[in-house]
Structure formats: C-alpha cells, structure tokens
Design a protein around this motif. Structure first.
Motif, PDB file in Angstrom:
ATOM      1  N   ALA A 155      81.549   1.042  15.680  1.00 17.69           N
ATOM      2  CA  ALA A 155      82.288   1.579  16.833  1.00 17.69           C
ATOM      3  C   ALA A 155      81.424   1.564  18.095  1.00 17.69           C
ATOM      4  O   ALA A 155      81.911   1.214  19.181  1.00 17.69           O
ATOM      5  N   SER A 156      80.148   1.915  17.962  1.00 21.87           N
ATOM      6  CA  SER A 156      79.253   1.903  19.122  1.00 21.87           C
ATOM      7  C   SER A 156      79.030   0.487  19.629  1.00 21.87           C
ATOM      8  O   SER A 156      79.017   0.239  20.841  1.00 21.87           O
ATOM      9  N   VAL A 157      78.856  -0.454  18.713  1.00 19.40           N
ATOM     10  CA  VAL A 157      78.671  -1.853  19.113  1.00 19.40           C
ATOM     11  C   VAL A 157      79.912  -2.346  19.853  1.00 19.40           C
ATOM     12  O   VAL A 157      79.800  -3.005  20.896  1.00 19.40           O
TER      13      VAL A 157
ATOM     14  N   PRO B  63      76.293  -6.203  27.549  1.00 20.54           N
ATOM     15  CA  PRO B  63      76.507  -6.972  28.776  1.00 20.54           C
ATOM     16  C   PRO B  63      75.613  -6.499  29.924  1.00 20.54           C
ATOM     17  O   PRO B  63      75.215  -5.336  29.987  1.00 20.54           O
ATOM     18  N   ALA B  64      75.299  -7.417  30.823  1.00 22.29           N
ATOM     19  CA  ALA B  64      74.464  -7.102  31.987  1.00 22.29           C
ATOM     20  C   ALA B  64      75.089  -6.008  32.846  1.00 22.29           C
ATOM     21  O   ALA B  64      74.377  -5.286  33.547  1.00 22.29           O
ATOM     22  N   SER B  65      76.408  -5.844  32.758  1.00 19.40           N
ATOM     23  CA  SER B  65      77.091  -4.838  33.573  1.00 19.40           C
ATOM     24  C   SER B  65      76.654  -3.417  33.232  1.00 19.40           C
ATOM     25  O   SER B  65      76.823  -2.503  34.043  1.00 19.40           O
TER      26      SER B  65
ATOM     27  N   GLY C 290      81.744  -3.217  27.334  1.00 19.91           N
ATOM     28  CA  GLY C 290      81.201  -2.778  28.617  1.00 19.91           C
ATOM     29  C   GLY C 290      81.293  -1.283  28.843  1.00 19.91           C
ATOM     30  O   GLY C 290      81.138  -0.813  29.972  1.00 19.91           O
ATOM     31  N   ILE C 291      81.529  -0.532  27.776  1.00 25.27           N
ATOM     32  CA  ILE C 291      81.653   0.926  27.877  1.00 25.27           C
ATOM     33  C   ILE C 291      80.316   1.551  27.471  1.00 25.27           C
ATOM     34  O   ILE C 291      79.864   1.372  26.332  1.00 25.27           O
TER      35      ILE C 291
END
Length: 185
Positions: A52-54, A136-138, A60-61
């Motif tokens: 779930a964490s992955v 992600p870089a975001s 992007g959360i």
C-alpha cells in the motif's frame, strides 16, 4: 558472568549504519559500497515498505507518519535481530525526521548515520535520469521540507552528495571508523 562468544558479546560488538537522505541522493549506492568495503550486511529500507505504501508513492502521494511507524519499527527489529546473530548491518533509508531516526536507533545496540546532503538541484537531476524506481521526482520537494538534519547528540556524519560515490564510501568508512573487509583470495 559474561563469557567470550555469548550472544551478548556478539551483540555489543556489532556495528549498524543507516545511510540517510532524500530520494535520489545516492543512499543505495553508498550503502552498497559500505557493505562491500566492510562486510556489513546490506538492506534496502524500501524493500520493507508495504504494498500500500509503495502504491501511494508510485501515485505521487507522500507517505504520512502513520504509514511510516510500522515500517520503521520493522527496520529497527531487523537490525536488532542481526545484532543478536552477531551480524553488523548497513541500511539505505531516508530517515528524514529525528523521530524516525529515534525509532531506528531503538533496535540495535548502537547506530550511526551517514547523511547524504547537498544542493537540491543536483539531486533533482539525478532523480530525473533515474528509471525503474517507484519514487517520482515530484515527491522530492516534500522530502526536502520534511528533512531534519542530524542533531549534535546523534552519532553520524554528513557528506556532500556532489562527491563521487567511491569517495563518499571511503569518507563514510573512515569517518565512522568501520573495519575494512578483507575479501578471501
């Protein structure tokens, strides 16, 4: 009475290191290098995340603390179990907040940190060129905002991410006075 070779002796003679910093700073590369140079058992903290964490990070959360506490306790327990076995460890783990590092430090008998830090743009460029990773870089900006540097009462060193990985490994091994691994012929 304490006899040589007992688990207590093994536990107290182990070394445990967390290579920390934001995503893209080179934690995994440096931790692998430390493991190769010293013989410490390597673990990637990302491998301990729940599915779930992955999935949250892939979307992007940013994770919240409630996502992180069980993960951090699992990492601390893994280090403590290796210490009981007489094995020293090195983990690549973001460990961005002091409270997170405190949880990690609750596991093994001692814990040192290697904080890879530097200019955000250097790290952003690395993230942009990285492929195959779910982070992600975001999410870099949220990690930078969350980062709490090592405090004077925390055992560890800070190294500049702009240095070549081989130099970072050498500085970490020497800076933490880790034993050099002598490979068998």
């Amino acid at each position: 009475m304490n006899h040589e070779g007992t688990p207590l002796d093994l536990r107290s003679s182990t070394r445990h290191v967390v290579v920390m910093g934001v995503s893209g700073c080179g934690k995994t590369t440096v931790a692998h290098g430390i493991a190769a140079a010293t013989g410490l058992l390597f673990a990637e903290a990302d491998d301990f995340h729940t599915r779930a964490s992955v999935e949250k990070m892939r979307a992007g959360i940013p994770l919240i603390d409630d996502d992180r506490w069980p993960w951090l306790h699992d990492l601390a327990a893994w280090m403590a179990e290796r210490a009981e076995e007489g094995r020293s460890t090195v983990i690549a783990c973001s460990a961005l907040k002091r409270a997170y590092r405190d949880v990690l430090a609750s596991g093994p008998p001692t814990l040192d940190f290697v904080h890879l830090d530097g200019h955000v743009e250097v790290i952003r460029e690395r993230l942009a060129s990285r492929s195959g990773h779910y982070m992600p870089a975001s999410l870099l900006d949220s990690q930078v905002a969350t980062l709490e540097p090592l405090q004077p009462d925390e055992s560890g060193i800070e190294l500049d991410v702009a240095l070549p990985p081989e130099e970072l490994v050498d500085l970490a091994v020497r800076g933490l006075h880790l034993p050099q691994h002598q490979p068998a012929d």
